[in-house]
Enzyme design. Structure first.
Site, PDB file in Angstrom:
ATOM      1  N   GLU A 232       3.222  -2.822   1.823  1.00 34.56           N
ATOM      2  CA  GLU A 232       4.154  -2.472   2.897  1.00 34.56           C
ATOM      3  C   GLU A 232       4.764  -3.701   3.546  1.00 34.56           C
ATOM      4  O   GLU A 232       5.915  -3.657   3.990  1.00 34.56           O
ATOM      5  CB  GLU A 232       3.443  -1.609   3.946  1.00 34.56           C
ATOM      6  CG  GLU A 232       3.052  -0.223   3.463  1.00 34.56           C
ATOM      7  CD  GLU A 232       1.735  -0.167   2.696  1.00 34.56           C
ATOM      8  OE1 GLU A 232       1.276   0.953   2.433  1.00 34.56           O
ATOM      9  OE2 GLU A 232       1.158  -1.228   2.342  1.00 34.56           O
TER      10      GLU A 232
ATOM     11  N   CYS B 139      -2.838   2.395   4.844  1.00 31.35           N
ATOM     12  CA  CYS B 139      -3.927   2.166   5.798  1.00 31.35           C
ATOM     13  C   CYS B 139      -3.363   2.195   7.226  1.00 31.35           C
ATOM     14  O   CYS B 139      -2.148   2.234   7.433  1.00 31.35           O
ATOM     15  CB  CYS B 139      -4.599   0.829   5.512  1.00 31.35           C
ATOM     16  SG  CYS B 139      -3.594  -0.629   5.902  1.00 31.35           S
TER      17      CYS B 139
END
Length: 133
Positions: free
Chosen positions: A62, A93
């Site tokens: 990300e 996460c």
């Protein structure tokens, strides 16, 4: 969910994430990750994880995606998917959910094993730029 969101080509976005995953650098965890997202102007951005021998310096996929977003003109993320080394859907996460919130907000649609969810359901009562008043 709006009709346009129902018609979104998640398969094509997931395939881009799988392609990005093939470029991951994961010699320590052997857990490659690829991500892809649609931007509000129609662009698509991708990312893959990049590990480091000093584990804490490793970058989640990300991070690469958001870096590409900013380097190619910015904008807001509208649709996001993440895959593991087998190409299966993976949820980001908590740290990465916060990162995605900054660049997509609560309405960002995230593909999960349970279906497509707005980020607001995956990161309820999120802290964001509006709190810095």
């Amino acid at each position: 969910m709006k009709d346009a969101d129902r018609e979104f080509d998640w398969d094509a976005l997931r395939e881009l994430a799988r392609e990005a995953m093939l470029h991951a650098y994961a010699p320590y965890s052997t857990f490659p990750v690829g991500v892809a997202a649609r931007v509000d102007d129609g662009r698509t951005v991708i990312g893959c994880n990049v590990e480091n021998a000093s584990y804490g310096l490793s970058l989640c996929a990300e991070c690469g995606l958001v870096s590409q977003l900013q380097a190619t003109g910015g904008g807001r993320l509208t649709h996001f998917t993440c895959v593991d080394g087998r190409g299966e859907i993976l949820v980001p996460c908590g740290r990465c959910r916060q990162l995605l919130y900054e660049f997509g907000g609560p309405e960002l649609l995230v593909e999960t094993p349970a279906g497509v969810l707005p980020l607001s359901e995956m990161l309820p009562q999120a802290f964001g730029p509006g709190h810095l008043g």
